[in-house]
Enzyme design. Structure first.
Site, PDB file in Angstrom:
ATOM      1  CG  ASP A  79       6.757  -7.628  -8.912  1.00  0.00           C
ATOM      2  OD1 ASP A  79       7.965  -7.872  -9.085  1.00  0.00           O
ATOM      3  OD2 ASP A  79       6.315  -6.520  -8.571  1.00  0.00           O
ATOM      4  CG  ASP A 101      10.748  -4.664  -4.611  1.00  0.00           C
ATOM      5  OD1 ASP A 101      10.755  -4.486  -3.381  1.00  0.00           O
ATOM      6  OD2 ASP A 101      11.684  -5.190  -5.236  1.00  0.00           O
TER       7      ASP A 101
END
Length: 222
Positions: free
Chosen positions: A18, A20
């Site tokens: 991922d 953020d």
């Protein structure tokens, strides 16, 4: 958050990352943009922030404004993405992210993010991080996290069985998506520990990779 208590070694074949909250700390801009949006719609900012991490914007809006036509959510989301892409003030890398990505050079890994291509490019550049060659972004999928589509597509592009992948995530939606994809999930940062990942680290200074001759990788979690 409770970090993994004892050193752990996993044998994996690919890494699905991922962005953020996992590689990039973009909390400052996310707070600014979404709290403005909450104010425009008469919603409580704290309640909105409990929902938005990890999901595509239109999926968050559908949860927060049930019954609103999705066409409005998509249009609103496009405006929000433009705002977020233009605002990189305070965007920095998660501690250890640069060294971790450098250690993955030549190893199967992909970025799997709910951001679109312009936003993911802007934030990774603002944080001084290289973009992985394989990227699964908002444009790549038909369903937002917590749907596992993004992680399954990442595994497929890398040619690796989902069971041999490890996911790095910070949000509840992302951790659920990784679980539903049948992957091991390492939670990163304070949000992750609230959502029962398989193991957790405060940041990426606590992870190390070691390539093995058979093509697998040992992931050391301190």
């Amino acid at each position: 958050m409770t970090a993994t208590a004892t050193p752990t070694v996993l044998t994996v074949r690919a890494f699905l990352l991922d962005m953020d909250g996992t590689l990039v700390n973009s909390d400052a801009v996310v707070e600014r943009v979404w709290r403005r949006w909450a104010g425009r719609h008469g919603l409580d900012g704290d309640e909105v922030m409990e929902v938005v991490h990890g999901r595509q914007g239109h999926a968050s809006m559908a949860l927060l404004l049930p019954g609103r036509p999705m066409e409005q959510n998509y249009a609103d989301n496009a405006r929000m993405l433009a705002e977020e892409t233009a605002d990189t003030d305070g965007v920095v890398q998660i501690p250890g992210a640069g060294a971790f990505l450098a250690s993955l050079r030549g190893l199967p890994h992909a970025l799997v993010t709910s951001a679109d291509v312009p936003l993911s490019t802007a934030r990774m550049h603002a944080a001084g991080l290289p973009l992985p060659k394989v990227r699964i972004t908002a444009e790549s999928v038909g369903a937002s996290k917590p749907d596992p589509e993004g992680f399954l597509k990442g595994a497929a592009e890398l040619g690796v069985d989902p069971a041999d992948c490890v996911v790095f995530e910070d949000s509840g939606a992302g951790i659920e998506a990784g679980r539903r994809a049948g992957m091991t999930v390492v939670g990163v940062g304070p949000r992750a520990g609230l959502h029962a990942p398989d193991m957790a680290v405060p940041d990426l200074t606590r992870v190390r990779v070691e390539a093995v001759a058979d093509g697998s990788v040992r992931l050391h979690i301190a």
